[in-house]
Design a protein around this motif. Structure first.
Motif, PDB file in Angstrom:
ATOM      1  N   GLU A  47       0.858  -1.178   0.000  1.00  0.00           N
ATOM      2  CA  GLU A  47       0.000   0.000   0.000  1.00  0.00           C
ATOM      3  C   GLU A  47       0.900   1.236   0.000  1.00  0.00           C
ATOM      4  O   GLU A  47       1.535   1.557   1.016  1.00  0.00           O
ATOM      5  CB  GLU A  47      -0.795  -0.056   1.307  1.00  0.00           C
ATOM      6  N   GLY A  48       1.072   1.876  -1.153  1.00  0.00           N
ATOM      7  CA  GLY A  48       1.953   3.046  -1.261  1.00  0.00           C
ATOM      8  C   GLY A  48       3.326   2.704  -1.807  1.00  0.00           C
ATOM      9  O   GLY A  48       4.100   3.586  -2.148  1.00  0.00           O
ATOM     10  N   MET A  49       3.655   1.418  -1.891  1.00  0.00           N
ATOM     11  CA  MET A  49       4.971   0.943  -2.350  1.00  0.00           C
ATOM     12  C   MET A  49       6.129   1.657  -1.650  1.00  0.00           C
ATOM     13  O   MET A  49       7.073   2.140  -2.272  1.00  0.00           O
ATOM     14  CB  MET A  49       5.095   1.085  -3.887  1.00  0.00           C
ATOM     15  N   PHE A  50       6.062   1.722  -0.322  1.00  0.00           N
ATOM     16  CA  PHE A  50       7.162   2.283   0.453  1.00  0.00           C
ATOM     17  C   PHE A  50       8.156   1.178   0.755  1.00  0.00           C
ATOM     18  O   PHE A  50       7.779   0.146   1.323  1.00  0.00           O
ATOM     19  CB  PHE A  50       6.658   2.873   1.770  1.00  0.00           C
ATOM     20  N   LYS A  51       9.418   1.388   0.388  1.00  0.00           N
ATOM     21  CA  LYS A  51      10.461   0.405   0.709  1.00  0.00           C
ATOM     22  C   LYS A  51      11.252   0.952   1.886  1.00  0.00           C
ATOM     23  O   LYS A  51      11.900   1.991   1.773  1.00  0.00           O
ATOM     24  CB  LYS A  51      11.365   0.189  -0.504  1.00  0.00           C
ATOM     25  N   ARG A  52      11.176   0.267   3.019  1.00  0.00           N
ATOM     26  CA  ARG A  52      11.779   0.788   4.238  1.00  0.00           C
ATOM     27  C   ARG A  52      12.503  -0.317   4.999  1.00  0.00           C
ATOM     28  O   ARG A  52      12.182  -1.494   4.859  1.00  0.00           O
ATOM     29  CB  ARG A  52      10.696   1.385   5.154  1.00  0.00           C
ATOM     30  N   GLY A  53      13.448   0.096   5.856  1.00  0.00           N
ATOM     31  CA  GLY A  53      14.234  -0.860   6.625  1.00  0.00           C
ATOM     32  C   GLY A  53      13.838  -0.864   8.095  1.00  0.00           C
ATOM     33  O   GLY A  53      13.308   0.111   8.622  1.00  0.00           O
ATOM     34  N   ALA A  54      14.084  -2.003   8.745  1.00  0.00           N
ATOM     35  CA  ALA A  54      13.896  -2.135  10.193  1.00  0.00           C
ATOM     36  C   ALA A  54      15.144  -2.800  10.758  1.00  0.00           C
ATOM     37  O   ALA A  54      15.855  -3.504  10.041  1.00  0.00           O
ATOM     38  CB  ALA A  54      12.674  -2.989  10.493  1.00  0.00           C
ATOM     39  N   SER A  55      15.391  -2.577  12.047  1.00  0.00           N
ATOM     40  CA  SER A  55      16.604  -3.132  12.652  1.00  0.00           C
ATOM     41  C   SER A  55      16.355  -3.613  14.068  1.00  0.00           C
ATOM     42  O   SER A  55      15.411  -3.159  14.730  1.00  0.00           O
ATOM     43  CB  SER A  55      17.703  -2.069  12.733  1.00  0.00           C
ATOM     44  N   GLY A  56      17.217  -4.482  14.517  1.00  0.00           N
ATOM     45  CA  GLY A  56      17.203  -4.951  15.908  1.00  0.00           C
ATOM     46  C   GLY A  56      18.088  -6.175  16.040  1.00  0.00           C
ATOM     47  O   GLY A  56      18.093  -7.037  15.157  1.00  0.00           O
TER      48      GLY A  56
END
Ligand code: NZQ
Ligand code: ZN
Length: 391
Positions: free
Chosen positions: A156-165
């Protein structure tokens, strides 16, 4: 050098036929029911998936399977994986494939033990807990096999994002360079480019007196310059693939990034390409890096001149260090072209008329405040200029 904590506890098992140890390794790290996660079918065609199933069966570890991860992995399959793991009582996720499969596996592992929407992590929430993740890597590229990161595209919106942990750092990663011999040349080259980008993004720093990590990065870049053409010319060259594979892990498990600020603007700017056009991340980086570096160069010309001399063998021009710096960027561009990577919008399949959209999603999409920051802080005008430099 800045203060740092270095934590990289992944167990790496490297070499021929090591995939047959998957079952033992899952047990060693406490897995009692596994989700085998894989991509679009390369691991089925190569017979790898069968060997992994056999290894789990030998150790008596039950498993369920979820294939279909696409390059630039999507949120939809992550939700499906979370549901499946909860329904089946899965406590360990085994990714068999490339960075996309590993990132999808990490997202599932974090989402299963989280009450809210897993996308919260991709909007900046640190991942505190996750199921155990193990990987069997089939492409040297993203470095996700040793990283605490995952990159997902929200449909939805084609947002490419990163996450970390740290919770999503793989417990173990199996690295058999022979598994990468079935890669098409374009993917091999895109992987080489991504590895070099991970090195450059760390090299481009505002921190001073970081000689040890500078030298590590330069050594790994020189390795890529040596081994890249060898493997493109001879895809079955196990030794070249072995060196590239370990360089890919070293480039991104943070051993080269400690004690220094880093850049990552090229990655942010590229992610808009792979989100909008679904191009290989490495191919997008090949077009992005020379433009970003040319834009950034004036901020610290000597940094770019140093890599030009030490990696690309350019002659140092002390009166005009910008000439040396520019020559290093050109050498990088020509190297990437020589291994078959695109060098402009057209070759990548990007469209000039999309620049306003690329810039808007990059700078304002999904909660951003009109700027992106790394070596420099860039506003929408800067990003427009950079995209235009790639035409
Ligand atoms: O899906 P299958 O059929 O397996 O085919 C894949 C896919 O089409 C194919 N492939 C992989 N191994 C193969 C093979 N084909 C034949 N033989 C083999 N041995 O290659 C294609 C690309 O696979 P993918 O997993 O997408 O490649 P890569 O490892 O480059 O991963 C790219 C993703 O990683 C993200 C990128 O943004 C992109 O979404 N990144 C993740 C990072 C991290 N988690 O730390 C950092 C990186 O900077 C990067 O952003
Ligand atoms: Zn990357």
């Amino acid at each position: 050098m800045e203060n740092f904590t270095y934590y990289s506890p992944t167990k790496f098992v490297f070499g021929k036929e090591t995939e047959n140890e998957a079952g033992k390794l899952v047990k060693e790290f406490g897995g009692s029911k596994v989700l085998i996660h894989y991509g679009g079918g390369s691991v089925v065609r190569s017979g790898l998936l069968d060997r992994v199933r056999a290894s789990l069966n030998t150790e008596g570890v039950p498993f369920v399977e979820l294939g279909g991860v696409k390059p630039n992995p999507r949120s939809g399959l992550v939700y499906e994986g979370i549901d499946l793991c909860r329904k089946e009582g899965v406590d360990f996720v085994l990714a068999v494939g490339g960075g996309s499969t590993i990132d999808s596996a990490k997202a599932i592992a974090a989402g299963v033990v989280y009450d809210g929407d897993f996308w919260d992590f991709y909007q900046g929430k640190w991942i505190e807990a996750a199921l155990g993740v193990g990987t069997i890597l089939t492409i040297a590229a993203a470095g996700s096999e040793g990283s605490p990161d995952s990159v997902i595209t929200k449909e939805e919106g084609m947002f490419k994002r990163g996450a970390s942990g740290d919770a999503i750092r793989p417990k173990f990663s199996i690295l058999n360079p022979a598994l990468t011999q079935t890669l098409p040349p374009h993917q091999t080259a895109a992987g080489i480019t991504d590895i070099m980008a991970h090195l450059y993004e760390r090299y481009i720093t505002n921190s001073r007196e970081v000689e040890v990590t500078d030298r590590l990065i330069e050594g790994l870049l020189l390795t890529m310059v040596h081994e890249g053409p060898r493997v493109i010319a001879d895809p079955d060259n196990y030794e070249a693939r072995a060196n590239i594979m370990w360089a890919g892990t070293m480039a991104h498990n943070h051993s080269c990034g400690v004690g220094r600020s880093q850049d990552w603007l090229s990655h942010m700017i590229e992610h808009e390409f792979s989100a909008l056009y679904d191009v290989a991340h490495g191919a997008g980086l090949a077009v992005t890096m020379p433009a970003v570096f040319t834009f950034e160069m004036e901020h610290n010309v000597m940094r770019f001149a140093q890599v030009a001399v030490r990696v690309w063998g350019c002659q140092m021009d002390f009166e005009h260090p910008e000439v040396t710096a520019k020559a290093g960027i050109e050498a990088l561009r020509n190297f990437l072209i020589s291994i078959g990577m695109p060098s402009n919008f057209k070759e990548l399949g990007a469209r000039e008329e999309d620049i306003p959209q690329l810039v808007d999603t990059l700078c304002n999409g999904d909660g951003r405040d009109g700027t992106i920051s790394g070596f420099l802080t860039l506003n929408e005008e800067d990003c427009t200029k950079i995209y235009k430099m790639m035409i």
